[in-house]
Design an enzyme around this catalytic site. Sequence first.
Site, PDB file in Angstrom:
ATOM      1  N   ARG A  60       0.834  -1.195   0.000  1.00 56.08           N
ATOM      2  CA  ARG A  60       0.000   0.000   0.000  1.00 56.08           C
ATOM      3  C   ARG A  60       0.879   1.260   0.000  1.00 56.08           C
ATOM      4  O   ARG A  60       2.018   1.235   0.418  1.00 56.08           O
ATOM      5  CB  ARG A  60      -0.910   0.013   1.230  1.00 56.08           C
ATOM      6  CG  ARG A  60      -2.001  -1.052   1.216  1.00 56.08           C
ATOM      7  CD  ARG A  60      -2.854  -0.970   2.475  1.00 56.08           C
ATOM      8  NE  ARG A  60      -2.093  -1.310   3.677  1.00 56.08           N
ATOM      9  CZ  ARG A  60      -1.603  -0.436   4.536  1.00 56.08           C
ATOM     10  NH1 ARG A  60      -1.756   0.874   4.327  1.00 56.08           N
ATOM     11  NH2 ARG A  60      -0.925  -0.830   5.602  1.00 56.08           N
ATOM     12  N   LYS A 200      -8.870  -2.087   0.497  1.00 55.37           N
ATOM     13  CA  LYS A 200      -8.711  -1.209   1.644  1.00 55.37           C
ATOM     14  C   LYS A 200      -9.491   0.089   1.474  1.00 55.37           C
ATOM     15  O   LYS A 200      -9.862   0.728   2.468  1.00 55.37           O
ATOM     16  CB  LYS A 200      -7.231  -0.927   1.879  1.00 55.37           C
ATOM     17  CG  LYS A 200      -6.473  -2.129   2.439  1.00 55.37           C
ATOM     18  CD  LYS A 200      -7.102  -2.687   3.720  1.00 55.37           C
ATOM     19  CE  LYS A 200      -6.283  -3.812   4.320  1.00 55.37           C
ATOM     20  NZ  LYS A 200      -6.953  -4.458   5.483  1.00 55.37           N
ATOM     21  N   HIS A 219     -10.729  -4.165  12.042  1.00 53.90           N
ATOM     22  CA  HIS A 219      -9.645  -4.754  11.257  1.00 53.90           C
ATOM     23  C   HIS A 219      -9.262  -6.049  11.952  1.00 53.90           C
ATOM     24  O   HIS A 219      -8.337  -6.097  12.751  1.00 53.90           O
ATOM     25  CB  HIS A 219      -8.470  -3.792  11.185  1.00 53.90           C
ATOM     26  CG  HIS A 219      -7.411  -4.208  10.236  1.00 53.90           C
ATOM     27  ND1 HIS A 219      -6.075  -3.895  10.402  1.00 53.90           N
ATOM     28  CD2 HIS A 219      -7.467  -4.917   9.068  1.00 53.90           C
ATOM     29  CE1 HIS A 219      -5.369  -4.382   9.406  1.00 53.90           C
ATOM     30  NE2 HIS A 219      -6.190  -5.006   8.587  1.00 53.90           N
ATOM     31  N   SER A 239      -1.467  -6.259   9.373  1.00 47.80           N
ATOM     32  CA  SER A 239      -0.938  -7.263   8.458  1.00 47.80           C
ATOM     33  C   SER A 239       0.365  -7.829   9.001  1.00 47.80           C
ATOM     34  O   SER A 239       1.233  -7.098   9.472  1.00 47.80           O
ATOM     35  CB  SER A 239      -0.691  -6.639   7.082  1.00 47.80           C
ATOM     36  OG  SER A 239      -1.895  -6.186   6.516  1.00 47.80           O
ATOM     37  N   LYS A 243      -3.431 -12.740  11.609  1.00 46.90           N
ATOM     38  CA  LYS A 243      -4.890 -12.794  11.523  1.00 46.90           C
ATOM     39  C   LYS A 243      -5.363 -13.931  10.638  1.00 46.90           C
ATOM     40  O   LYS A 243      -6.256 -14.700  11.001  1.00 46.90           O
ATOM     41  CB  LYS A 243      -5.455 -11.474  10.995  1.00 46.90           C
ATOM     42  CG  LYS A 243      -5.287 -10.292  11.898  1.00 46.90           C
ATOM     43  CD  LYS A 243      -6.158  -9.107  11.487  1.00 46.90           C
ATOM     44  CE  LYS A 243      -6.067  -8.764  10.028  1.00 46.90           C
ATOM     45  NZ  LYS A 243      -4.707  -8.391   9.601  1.00 46.90           N
ATOM     46  N   THR A 244      -4.766 -14.033   9.450  1.00 49.07           N
ATOM     47  CA  THR A 244      -5.201 -15.067   8.504  1.00 49.07           C
ATOM     48  C   THR A 244      -4.840 -16.455   9.010  1.00 49.07           C
ATOM     49  O   THR A 244      -5.676 -17.376   9.021  1.00 49.07           O
ATOM     50  CB  THR A 244      -4.549 -14.827   7.129  1.00 49.07           C
ATOM     51  OG1 THR A 244      -4.967 -13.549   6.629  1.00 49.07           O
ATOM     52  CG2 THR A 244      -4.960 -15.897   6.143  1.00 49.07           C
ATOM     53  N   ASP A 258      -9.911 -10.669   7.612  1.00 51.75           N
ATOM     54  CA  ASP A 258      -9.347  -9.317   7.666  1.00 51.75           C
ATOM     55  C   ASP A 258     -10.292  -8.212   8.108  1.00 51.75           C
ATOM     56  O   ASP A 258      -9.871  -7.308   8.808  1.00 51.75           O
ATOM     57  CB  ASP A 258      -8.768  -8.960   6.295  1.00 51.75           C
ATOM     58  CG  ASP A 258      -7.810  -7.788   6.349  1.00 51.75           C
ATOM     59  OD1 ASP A 258      -7.020  -7.707   7.303  1.00 51.75           O
ATOM     60  OD2 ASP A 258      -7.841  -6.952   5.429  1.00 51.75           O
ATOM     61  N   ARG A 323       1.672 -12.403  -1.887  1.00 51.79           N
ATOM     62  CA  ARG A 323       0.338 -12.771  -1.377  1.00 51.79           C
ATOM     63  C   ARG A 323      -0.434 -13.628  -2.375  1.00 51.79           C
ATOM     64  O   ARG A 323      -0.063 -13.743  -3.537  1.00 51.79           O
ATOM     65  CB  ARG A 323      -0.490 -11.514  -1.078  1.00 51.79           C
ATOM     66  CG  ARG A 323       0.004 -10.712   0.125  1.00 51.79           C
ATOM     67  CD  ARG A 323      -0.839  -9.481   0.340  1.00 51.79           C
ATOM     68  NE  ARG A 323      -0.426  -8.709   1.490  1.00 51.79           N
ATOM     69  CZ  ARG A 323      -0.965  -8.788   2.698  1.00 51.79           C
ATOM     70  NH1 ARG A 323      -1.962  -9.625   2.918  1.00 51.79           N
ATOM     71  NH2 ARG A 323      -0.539  -8.034   3.693  1.00 51.79           N
TER      72      ARG A 323
END
Length: 531
Positions: A60, A200, A219, A239, A243-244, A258, A323
């Site tokens: 990003r 996002k 988030h 990130s 989380k994933t 997410d 990713r």
Amino acid sequence: MTQGTVNPEMTLDAQGIHGLGNVFYNFTEAQLVEASLKAGEGTLLPGGALLATTGKHTGRSPKDKFVVRTPSVEPHIWWENNAAMEPASFDVLHADMLAHMKSRDYHVQDLFGGADPTHRLDVRVITELAWHGLFIRHLLRRPERAELDGFTPDFTIINCPSFKADPAKHGCNSDTVIALNFDKKLILIGGTEYAGENKKSVFTLLNYMLPEKGVMPMHCSANHAPGNPVDTAVFFGLSGTGKTTLSAAPDRVLLGDDEHGWSDRGTFNFEGGCYAKTINLDPKAEPEIYATTSKFGTVVENMIIDQDGKLDFNDDSLTANMRCAYPLNYISNASETALGGHPKNIIMLTCDAFGVLPPIARMTPAQAMYHFLSGFTSKVAGTERGVTEPEPTFSTCFGAPFMPRRPEEYGKLLQAKIASHGATCWLVNTGWTGGAYGTGSRMPIKATRALLSAALDGSLAESTFRKDPNFGFEVPVTVDGVDAKLLDPRATWADKAAYDAQAEKLVDMFAENFAQYVPHIDDDVRAAAIG
């Protein structure tokens, strides 16, 4: 718009778009893969996944993101965190982008942001790259065929990577721009091929709109116990904090990895897919996520193919932020509805590069608000441009780049929901142990999973706890299947005096960062901040 159709004379009056080349409406996954390959945008991998690269932008670009300063949003935006663009600059940017787009081909996807129909956002995404259309088709939620007839978007995103902004003319920082105009219900993205900007942007929209409805945007990833949506857990984190990985537990039902909302009816996923980091992805530790990289339609970003023609999960020569994007149904234990109950457990994930925090701690609601507003973690290499190794940072609400409102507004909303529904709050460190980054090692994923399992099944609550001398939260002394030494961070350091110095440094950093929130918080959270 009719699915899988082409209109060579497209007109979208609401966006002022006229005279484009071919415009492809709501193409299916197979059609988008075919279109991407035909345009030379990517490579087809064995199994049918599509490999694409994103050029110079492999993460990003938060410094290139702007909110248009209009009277309707002026009082509500956290301007210290959100760069402003003047309406006149946006209008020039819009006109110049439309002029650039004429005679070019585009893909249109009509999608939903949000699994709960009461709170969803209807979004039209117009993309120059076919693989961006495939990406966002995975990451947002796909309407049923009948729902496409008469689809009217609440917001429209126009993404044109080949357009280069002019800072002097458009009021931005570089030739890359992400501009959100809430009044015109329009987002313009130019100068970047990084697909994550699409999703996002929708998250930022929902973060602005939902609090007015009493819905907490988060988030976080989320899952629930099999057959029991009431037993829902949410995992806050930036990130790279897990989380994933941690939400995709085989003994739980995955809601999403997410972005979620917490309404009066419970938890709901904003998205229809997952966007998982693939660096060092282990087929034994994460078999289902690994398997998605060889499934048809999965978008694989910025990975290298080795000499045998296989993806190299250890080669980060393009970026550490490699990713894959895939639909939720590629995970066998994913929820069909993406709806859960009110969270029974709230886990705040942090990647502590100082090696100070314990692998798990139980927090009071006030302590949870302190850590939620603090949002301490370490930016992981590659997630943003210029980050090459973990950098300690405070990102309020575990997602400051996506928070258009002041953090206390989200904090008070979360605090009220915790009080109303009695969630238990945990802080989980997936960062370093035995020393800081460069000396210690990453927290063993096996230990983190064991601790989370004990927290979620309730057995951890029966453990003996000690009070942490640095932050005051409760840390378990022993947990079955976990080395007791690991539970005491100081014990994992060879040099205890060095640990004490590092801990004092981190506590001071927390205090210095939190001073900005003290005038806006309640007494109980202020007391938690003091210790």
